[in-house]
Design a protein around this motif. Structure first.
Motif, PDB file in Angstrom:
ATOM      1  N   VAL A 233      87.668  95.544  64.569  1.00 47.58           N
ATOM      2  CA  VAL A 233      87.350  96.204  65.832  1.00 47.58           C
ATOM      3  C   VAL A 233      85.837  96.211  65.989  1.00 47.58           C
ATOM      4  N   ILE A 234      85.340  95.485  66.979  1.00 46.33           N
ATOM      5  CA  ILE A 234      83.900  95.341  67.206  1.00 46.33           C
ATOM      6  C   ILE A 234      83.477  96.311  68.298  1.00 46.33           C
ATOM      7  N   ILE A 235      82.514  97.193  67.986  1.00 46.80           N
ATOM      8  CA  ILE A 235      82.053  98.187  68.959  1.00 46.80           C
ATOM      9  C   ILE A 235      80.558  98.101  69.231  1.00 46.80           C
ATOM     10  N   GLY A 236      79.871  97.153  68.600  1.00 46.80           N
ATOM     11  CA  GLY A 236      78.438  97.016  68.803  1.00 46.80           C
ATOM     12  C   GLY A 236      77.990  95.586  68.619  1.00 46.80           C
ATOM     13  N   LEU A 237      76.799  95.286  69.128  1.00 45.63           N
ATOM     14  CA  LEU A 237      76.296  93.920  69.122  1.00 45.63           C
ATOM     15  C   LEU A 237      74.875  93.847  68.571  1.00 45.63           C
ATOM     16  N   GLN A 238      74.586  94.656  67.557  1.00 49.27           N
ATOM     17  CA  GLN A 238      73.235  94.675  67.007  1.00 49.27           C
ATOM     18  C   GLN A 238      72.853  93.336  66.380  1.00 49.27           C
ATOM     19  N   GLY A 239      73.861  92.558  65.982  1.00 45.23           N
ATOM     20  CA  GLY A 239      73.602  91.261  65.368  1.00 45.23           C
ATOM     21  C   GLY A 239      73.879  90.085  66.277  1.00 45.23           C
ATOM     22  N   GLY A 240      73.857  90.306  67.595  1.00 51.30           N
ATOM     23  CA  GLY A 240      74.027  89.203  68.529  1.00 51.30           C
ATOM     24  C   GLY A 240      75.384  89.179  69.196  1.00 51.30           C
ATOM     25  N   ILE A 241      75.498  88.320  70.238  1.00 52.76           N
ATOM     26  CA  ILE A 241      76.687  88.324  71.077  1.00 52.76           C
ATOM     27  C   ILE A 241      77.508  87.044  70.984  1.00 52.76           C
ATOM     28  N   LYS A 242      76.983  85.986  70.378  1.00 47.76           N
ATOM     29  CA  LYS A 242      77.705  84.713  70.348  1.00 47.76           C
ATOM     30  C   LYS A 242      77.830  84.212  68.917  1.00 47.76           C
ATOM     31  N   SER A 261      84.689  99.105  74.263  1.00 45.28           N
ATOM     32  CA  SER A 261      83.613 100.040  74.589  1.00 45.28           C
ATOM     33  C   SER A 261      84.245 101.301  75.146  1.00 45.28           C
ATOM     34  N   LEU A 262      83.508 102.376  75.139  1.00 47.97           N
ATOM     35  CA  LEU A 262      84.047 103.670  75.564  1.00 47.97           C
ATOM     36  C   LEU A 262      83.487 104.100  76.916  1.00 47.97           C
ATOM     37  N   ARG A 263      82.224 103.852  77.160  1.00 49.63           N
ATOM     38  CA  ARG A 263      81.525 104.421  78.310  1.00 49.63           C
ATOM     39  C   ARG A 263      82.139 104.029  79.650  1.00 49.63           C
ATOM     40  N   ALA A 264      82.507 102.761  79.799  1.00 50.28           N
ATOM     41  CA  ALA A 264      82.953 102.270  81.100  1.00 50.28           C
ATOM     42  C   ALA A 264      84.450 102.451  81.341  1.00 50.28           C
ATOM     43  N   ARG A 265      85.152 103.057  80.404  1.00 52.21           N
ATOM     44  CA  ARG A 265      86.588 103.249  80.595  1.00 52.21           C
ATOM     45  C   ARG A 265      86.849 104.230  81.741  1.00 52.21           C
ATOM     46  N   PRO A 266      87.979 104.072  82.421  1.00 51.44           N
ATOM     47  CA  PRO A 266      88.319 105.030  83.477  1.00 51.44           C
ATOM     48  C   PRO A 266      88.483 106.440  82.918  1.00 51.44           C
ATOM     49  N   THR A 267      88.289 107.424  83.791  1.00 53.01           N
ATOM     50  CA  THR A 267      88.391 108.817  83.374  1.00 53.01           C
ATOM     51  C   THR A 267      89.727 109.116  82.719  1.00 53.01           C
ATOM     52  N   ALA A 268      90.808 108.549  83.249  1.00 55.62           N
ATOM     53  CA  ALA A 268      92.130 108.821  82.684  1.00 55.62           C
ATOM     54  C   ALA A 268      92.219 108.359  81.232  1.00 55.62           C
ATOM     55  N   GLU A 269      91.637 107.193  80.916  1.00 53.54           N
ATOM     56  CA  GLU A 269      91.667 106.700  79.543  1.00 53.54           C
ATOM     57  C   GLU A 269      90.811 107.568  78.632  1.00 53.54           C
ATOM     58  N   LYS A 270      89.623 107.950  79.108  1.00 56.46           N
ATOM     59  CA  LYS A 270      88.775 108.817  78.297  1.00 56.46           C
ATOM     60  C   LYS A 270      89.454 110.157  78.049  1.00 56.46           C
ATOM     61  N   SER A 271      90.108 110.684  79.071  1.00 57.04           N
ATOM     62  CA  SER A 271      90.786 111.966  78.933  1.00 57.04           C
ATOM     63  C   SER A 271      91.901 111.882  77.898  1.00 57.04           C
TER      64      SER A 271
END
Length: 323
Positions: A233-242, A261-271
């Motif tokens: 499960v990849i949650i960050g890209l500190q070592g690059g994107i490709k 990612s968590l931030r852009a999820r719809p409110t219903a999913e975050k809830s």
């Protein structure tokens, strides 16, 4: 009200403490007077111009906070004015007040101070949703966490052990390794000096679930470290994107690679994530099995120093802003 923005992308000097109108809660929202706000690596990326807020979200930084409810919007019935709470945000935590959907708000757990709760929601929601809901970590399995000394890492160690997993972490110093072992990590690997795949191979360990903040740089090594039917499960890209992926290795292991990612999820999913997390994690906080790890706190006006500390990676656990 005082708030922090970064109108021009850049270094820590790009952060500005500005005056903004106090928000009002829309239907389904509550207004929180902020006590503390967590500083997250995503905030650094936003300041640098690499992680814009989702459409409609405020440009004020901050993805989590704690405080008191001072107003409730139409339709909110399960939260009351005066309650001590913590919240998962799309932005706005670096401010004296923030409006947030009620489903992303939880009563602050017992056994945790209101200041400590300011750094709880983002890490707990991230770990619970990715390790347990997506990665489906089970009792007796092995969890590999990259960045064991981070806020997410210290929470992942504790939750992994609480639910009966063996936990392996990578860290950048002996000091962080020692701390992670105190939290319960079974094996610590200094990524500056050791190859985590080789160390795990020598120990006869394969990872059933990997929580990865690095991305492209570690992709091949992560796949090599996976067990049969393992989940990366990849949650960050500190070592690059490709990076190239060896599909043959995935097929042989019947393994899965997921990126979330968590931030852009719809409110219903975050809830839904917050609800599940509160049910499973809050009792562990209340009885002391799990605790928030707070490295340092800074007044809102010292936000530059807080960002610098996180950028230097000298912290273990969470860095907080207090109001």
């Amino acid at each position: 009200m005082r708030a922090v923005t970064a109108p021009t992308p850049g270094g820590v000097d790009a952060l500005e403490v500005v005056d903004r109108p106090m928000p009002e809660p829309a239907p389904g929202e509550v207004l929180i007077r902020v006590t503390a706000a967590g500083v997250n690596r995503a905030d650094l990326l936003q300041r640098q111009g690499y992680y814009d807020p989702p459409p409609g979200a405020t440009d004020i930084l901050g993805l989590e906070c704690s405080g008191d409810i001072v107003a409730v919007g139409e339709g909110v019935t399960d939260l009351q004015i005066g309650e001590h709470v913590c919240a998962l945000l799309s932005g706005g935590g670096y401010a004296e007040y923030v409006a947030v959907p009620a489903g992303q708000v939880a009563i602050a757990p017992g056994g945790v101070s209101l200041v400590e709760a300011g750094g709880l929601m983002e890490v707990a929601a991230t770990v619970w949703s990715n390790v347990f809901m997506i990665g489906k970590l089970q009792h007796g399995e092995t969890l590999l966490v990259h960045g064991g000394g981070s806020g997410i890492g210290t929470m992942a160690i504790q939750l992994g052990k609480a639910f009966g997993a063996r936990v392996v972490v990578t860290v950048g110093s002996q000091e962080k390794a020692d701390f992670c072992r105190e939290l319960g990590a079974d094996l610590t690997i200094n990524y500056r000096e050791q190859d985590f795949v080789e160390v795990m191979k020598a120990e006869g360990i394969k990872a059933d679930v990997i929580l990865d903040i690095i991305g492209a740089k570690y992709l091949a090594a992560n796949i090599a470290a996976l067990a049969t039917a393992g989940r990366l499960v990849i949650i960050g890209l500190q070592g690059g994107i490709k990076a190239e992926i060896n599909l043959g290795a995935l097929l042989t292991k019947r393994a899965a690679v997921m990126a979330t990612s968590l931030r852009a999820r719809p409110t219903a999913e975050k809830s839904a994530i917050v609800s599940a997390m509160v049910a499973q994690v809050w009792p562990l906080l209340a009885d002391g099995t799990v605790r928030p790890i707070i490295h340092s706190t800074y007044p809102l006006e010292d936000v530059h120093a807080a960002h610098q500390e996180l950028e230097d990676s000298t912290h273990t656990g969470k860095v907080l802003l207090t109001l």
